[in-house]
Design a protein around this motif. Structure first.
Motif, PDB file in Angstrom:
ATOM      1  N   GLY A  14     -17.235  -1.095  -9.357  1.00  0.00           N
ATOM      2  CA  GLY A  14     -15.922  -1.004  -9.995  1.00  0.00           C
ATOM      3  C   GLY A  14     -16.055  -1.029 -11.501  1.00  0.00           C
ATOM      4  N   ALA A  15     -14.990  -1.457 -12.143  1.00  0.00           N
ATOM      5  CA  ALA A  15     -14.975  -1.586 -13.599  1.00  0.00           C
ATOM      6  C   ALA A  15     -15.045  -3.068 -13.937  1.00  0.00           C
ATOM      7  CB  ALA A  15     -13.704  -0.945 -14.147  1.00  0.00           C
ATOM      8  N   PHE A  16     -14.405  -3.472 -14.998  1.00  0.00           N
ATOM      9  CA  PHE A  16     -14.391  -4.856 -15.462  1.00  0.00           C
ATOM     10  C   PHE A  16     -14.048  -5.799 -14.308  1.00  0.00           C
ATOM     11  CE2 PHE A  16     -12.006  -8.375 -17.492  1.00  0.00           C
ATOM     12  CZ  PHE A  16     -13.048  -8.912 -18.232  1.00  0.00           C
ATOM     13  N   LEU A  17     -14.916  -6.786 -14.053  1.00  0.00           N
ATOM     14  CA  LEU A  17     -14.757  -7.760 -12.969  1.00  0.00           C
ATOM     15  C   LEU A  17     -14.538  -7.091 -11.609  1.00  0.00           C
ATOM     16  CD1 LEU A  17     -12.546 -10.421 -14.801  1.00  0.00           C
ATOM     17  CD2 LEU A  17     -15.009 -10.481 -14.406  1.00  0.00           C
ATOM     18  N   TYR A  72     -13.279   6.787  -2.843  1.00  0.00           N
ATOM     19  CA  TYR A  72     -14.316   7.355  -3.712  1.00  0.00           C
ATOM     20  C   TYR A  72     -13.759   8.329  -4.740  1.00  0.00           C
ATOM     21  CZ  TYR A  72     -18.222   9.974  -5.492  1.00  0.00           C
ATOM     22  OH  TYR A  72     -19.102  10.576  -6.341  1.00  0.00           O
ATOM     23  N   PHE A  73     -12.914   9.282  -4.314  1.00  0.00           N
ATOM     24  CA  PHE A  73     -12.421  10.308  -5.241  1.00  0.00           C
ATOM     25  C   PHE A  73     -11.651   9.678  -6.401  1.00  0.00           C
ATOM     26  CE2 PHE A  73      -9.066  13.142  -6.767  1.00  0.00           C
ATOM     27  CZ  PHE A  73      -9.856  14.149  -7.304  1.00  0.00           C
ATOM     28  N   ILE A  74     -10.785   8.733  -6.103  1.00  0.00           N
ATOM     29  CA  ILE A  74      -9.992   8.081  -7.160  1.00  0.00           C
ATOM     30  C   ILE A  74     -10.903   7.255  -8.064  1.00  0.00           C
ATOM     31  CG2 ILE A  74      -8.166   6.382  -7.619  1.00  0.00           C
ATOM     32  CD1 ILE A  74      -6.804   7.449  -5.053  1.00  0.00           C
ATOM     33  N   ARG A  75     -11.853   6.541  -7.462  1.00  0.00           N
ATOM     34  CA  ARG A  75     -12.814   5.757  -8.254  1.00  0.00           C
ATOM     35  C   ARG A  75     -13.621   6.682  -9.167  1.00  0.00           C
ATOM     36  NH1 ARG A  75     -15.548   2.932  -4.289  1.00  0.00           N
ATOM     37  NH2 ARG A  75     -17.343   4.276  -4.475  1.00  0.00           N
ATOM     38  N   GLY A 124     -25.075   4.963  -9.332  1.00  0.00           N
ATOM     39  CA  GLY A 124     -23.941   4.775  -8.421  1.00  0.00           C
ATOM     40  C   GLY A 124     -23.211   3.458  -8.620  1.00  0.00           C
ATOM     41  N   SER A 125     -23.720   2.620  -9.511  1.00  0.00           N
ATOM     42  CA  SER A 125     -23.083   1.343  -9.826  1.00  0.00           C
ATOM     43  C   SER A 125     -23.589   0.899 -11.195  1.00  0.00           C
ATOM     44  CB  SER A 125     -23.420   0.289  -8.773  1.00  0.00           C
ATOM     45  OG  SER A 125     -24.809   0.033  -8.748  1.00  0.00           O
ATOM     46  N   ASN A 151     -22.701   2.125 -19.641  1.00  0.00           N
ATOM     47  CA  ASN A 151     -22.139   1.849 -18.313  1.00  0.00           C
ATOM     48  C   ASN A 151     -21.859   3.128 -17.540  1.00  0.00           C
ATOM     49  OD1 ASN A 151     -22.280  -0.937 -18.359  1.00  0.00           O
ATOM     50  ND2 ASN A 151     -20.208  -1.192 -19.155  1.00  0.00           N
ATOM     51  N   LEU A 152     -21.410   4.161 -18.239  1.00  0.00           N
ATOM     52  CA  LEU A 152     -21.149   5.451 -17.584  1.00  0.00           C
ATOM     53  C   LEU A 152     -22.450   6.047 -17.044  1.00  0.00           C
ATOM     54  CD1 LEU A 152     -19.079   7.639 -16.917  1.00  0.00           C
ATOM     55  CD2 LEU A 152     -19.515   8.614 -19.176  1.00  0.00           C
ATOM     56  N   TYR A 153     -23.507   5.956 -17.819  1.00  0.00           N
ATOM     57  CA  TYR A 153     -24.822   6.440 -17.384  1.00  0.00           C
ATOM     58  C   TYR A 153     -25.234   5.748 -16.083  1.00  0.00           C
ATOM     59  CZ  TYR A 153     -29.868   7.258 -17.397  1.00  0.00           C
ATOM     60  OH  TYR A 153     -31.152   7.608 -17.042  1.00  0.00           O
ATOM     61  N   ASP A 154     -25.087   4.419 -16.037  1.00  0.00           N
ATOM     62  CA  ASP A 154     -25.412   3.677 -14.809  1.00  0.00           C
ATOM     63  C   ASP A 154     -24.613   4.191 -13.617  1.00  0.00           C
ATOM     64  OD1 ASP A 154     -27.130   1.977 -16.100  1.00  0.00           O
ATOM     65  OD2 ASP A 154     -26.121   0.149 -15.439  1.00  0.00           O
ATOM     66  N   ARG A 155     -23.320   4.353 -13.839  1.00  0.00           N
ATOM     67  CA  ARG A 155     -22.430   4.767 -12.753  1.00  0.00           C
ATOM     68  C   ARG A 155     -22.844   6.137 -12.217  1.00  0.00           C
ATOM     69  NH1 ARG A 155     -18.435   2.106 -11.900  1.00  0.00           N
ATOM     70  NH2 ARG A 155     -18.058   1.369 -14.010  1.00  0.00           N
TER      71      ARG A 155
END
Length: 169
Positions: A56-59, A67-70, A121-122, A113-117
């Motif tokens: 997810g994002a913060f906390l 998945y699509f919305i995330r 995948g997280s 953080n975007l690179y990690d995602r």
């Protein structure tokens, strides 16, 4: 003080790369050496290392979304906002140096953080601060960059507001 041309853009790239690298180096070390949910005290229990993979994002906000919305909210929108932010700090030549630095911290952390995602995948989070009455969630160095940049931006705006109010008195 305003920086001109090449050196200004070089400073922007340098600060972005420095923030991104610090984030990715620490995450790589944690991924290789710390087991998931392992707790390692660093400073007398006030600061602990605890590896968590956050989808997810913060906390972990949004981790239970489809998945699509995330993907849309946590990947595509950040790409748009980070790209636009980078465009603005490069194009707005009148930005004061402190704001350029602050926005580079925010954007550099966001890219980390975007690179990690995208790649993993997280997002790997691993630091936890416990000061008794004040306790954080588990965070990483990209989050520290983002919070540092936002603190500088807000503090500067606060000081400008104080200066403008004192001139009116």
């Amino acid at each position: 003080m305003k920086l001109k041309g090449f050196f200004r853009n070089l400073m922007i790239v340098f600060i972005l790369v420095l923030n991104f690298s610090c984030d990715q180096i620490t995450k790589t070390i944690v991924r290789k050496t710390v087991a998931e949910y392992e707790i390692i005290p660093l400073i007398d229990g006030y600061l602990t290392l605890t590896k968590v993979e956050n989808t997810g994002a913060f906390l972990s906000a949004g981790s239970s979304l489809p998945y699509f919305i995330r993907f849309l909210v946590l990947t595509l929108l950040p790409i748009v906002f980070l790209s636009y932010g980078l465009y603005l700090i490069i194009r707005k030549k009148e930005l004061p140096q402190i704001l350029i630095i602050a926005w580079c911290f925010v954007i550099g952390g966001g890219i980390g953080n975007l690179y990690d995602r995208i790649v993993h995948g997280s997002v790997t989070d691993f630091l936890h601060l416990d000061l008794g009455l004040f306790q954080t969630g588990i965070f990483n160095m990209a989050d520290v960059s983002i919070m540092t940049g936002m603190f500088i931006i807000i503090w500067r705006q606060f000081l400008i507001g104080i200066n403008q109010n004192s001139k009116g008195d």
